[in-house]
Enzyme design. Structure first.
Site, PDB file in Angstrom:
ATOM      1  N   SER A 119       0.810  -1.210   0.000  1.00 37.45           N
ATOM      2  CA  SER A 119       0.000   0.000   0.000  1.00 37.45           C
ATOM      3  C   SER A 119       0.845   1.263   0.000  1.00 37.45           C
ATOM      4  O   SER A 119       0.305   2.362  -0.106  1.00 37.45           O
ATOM      5  CB  SER A 119      -0.931   0.008   1.219  1.00 37.45           C
ATOM      6  OG  SER A 119      -0.171  -0.043   2.419  1.00 37.45           O
ATOM      7  N   HIS A 140      -2.291  -2.794  -5.790  1.00 35.03           N
ATOM      8  CA  HIS A 140      -2.778  -2.406  -4.469  1.00 35.03           C
ATOM      9  C   HIS A 140      -4.297  -2.488  -4.444  1.00 35.03           C
ATOM     10  O   HIS A 140      -4.985  -1.600  -4.929  1.00 35.03           O
ATOM     11  CB  HIS A 140      -2.286  -0.990  -4.141  1.00 35.03           C
ATOM     12  CG  HIS A 140      -2.780  -0.474  -2.831  1.00 35.03           C
ATOM     13  ND1 HIS A 140      -2.948   0.875  -2.571  1.00 35.03           N
ATOM     14  CD2 HIS A 140      -3.173  -1.120  -1.689  1.00 35.03           C
ATOM     15  CE1 HIS A 140      -3.404   1.031  -1.353  1.00 35.03           C
ATOM     16  NE2 HIS A 140      -3.551  -0.158  -0.796  1.00 35.03           N
TER      17      HIS A 140
END
Length: 288
Positions: A119, A140
């Site tokens: 992330s 992500h």
């Protein structure tokens, strides 16, 4: 290249959600974790989630059963040798992820794409742990994966167009919308979201307003579906702190300095929903 088999490394909340979405999209999924009990628990959670989805009419009970049957629990990372694409969903720690990528590089076939669900960490740095940086990409996913439509698709410095396009095609097949971002700390999502959460924590820390009031203002005044502090509890305060530290270190800008209250909560073990206490208390949560 046709992606039919994927390996998911990490059977936590994100890894399980990715496995579920990929299985529903028709992929055979090799779900790995270093802890066999964690894999078993993930498969059980996926089964319950699939049952819930079919009960809500998102897909048929038959489709749910077929998807669950496509998920193969794996205790050994070497099972990834049979994958067309591997998605790493381990803890947000550069050293841990680099070790996984180096191991995958040694195990996987020459054409296998290696993706990370990171992330905030550098995809370019992760790729440097391999001999195939052109075949490394960031994927992500958002939490909860089965519900959220976005995949932030991160192109590392050496990611090839072919790799990027294959990852984008897989995301679309999983019912997601891939949006391209460049490889900078926090990418776009967390570079915007985490400073907002951090500023909300500062508002509580400085006595501007209570957590309930801060969240109420953002929900009622800004039309956010969830307040930033409730969202931080959902994400995990330890994860929020780690990302703020990555932003602070990566940009060297004081505007990304983590709030001392956020750090104190993490040191106290108040991590949010997963520990039973964060900015709010959660009855029946793990550790609560």
């Amino acid at each position: 290249m046709s992606i039919n088999t994927i390996s998911v490394v990490g059977a936590g909340q994100m890894g399980g959600g990715i496995a579920q979405s990929a299985a529903l999209a028709g992929c055979r999924v090799l779900l790995h974790d270093t802890d066999d009990a964690r894999v078993s628990a993930a498969v059980e959670r996926i089964g319950l989630s699939l049952m819930s989805g079919s009960a809500k009419g998102r897909y048929t009970p038959e489709a749910a059963a077929t998807a669950l049957a496509r998920i193969v629990p794996c205790g050994d990372l070497s099972a990834a040798i049979g994958a067309d694409l591997v998605i790493e969903a381990a803890t947000e720690n550069m050293a841990v992820k680099k070790r996984i990528f180096a191991a995958l590089d040694a195990i996987c076939a020459e054409g296998t794409i290696l993706a990370s669900n990171t992330s905030s960490l550098s995809v370019t740095a992760l790729a440097s742990a391999t001999g195939r940086p052109e075949q490394v990409v960031g994927m992500h996913f958002m939490n909860p994966v089965p519900v959220m439509k976005l995949v932030e698709l991160v192109r590392g410095l050496r990611t090839s167009d072919e790799t990027f396009n294959e990852a984008a095609a897989l995301a679309k097949r999983m019912g997601k919308t891939p949006l391209e971002v460049r490889d900078y700390p926090g990418f776009a999502s967390n570079r915007i979201l985490m400073p907002m959460i951090n500023e909300a924590v500062y508002a509580v820390y400085e006595g501007v307003a209570s957590a309930e009031t801060v969240d109420g203002i953002m929900k009622l005044g800004m039309n956010h579906p969830m307040g930033p502090l409730a969202l931080a509890d959902l994400i995990g305060l330890d994860t929020c702190l780690a990302i703020m530290e990555i932003l602070h270190e990566g940009f060297g800008d004081s505007k990304y300095r983590p709030c001392p209250l956020l750090r104190n909560y993490v040191q106290a073990g108040w991590l949010g929903r997963k520990s039973g206490r964060g900015f709010y208390e959660y009855a029946g949560a793990e550790g609560g």
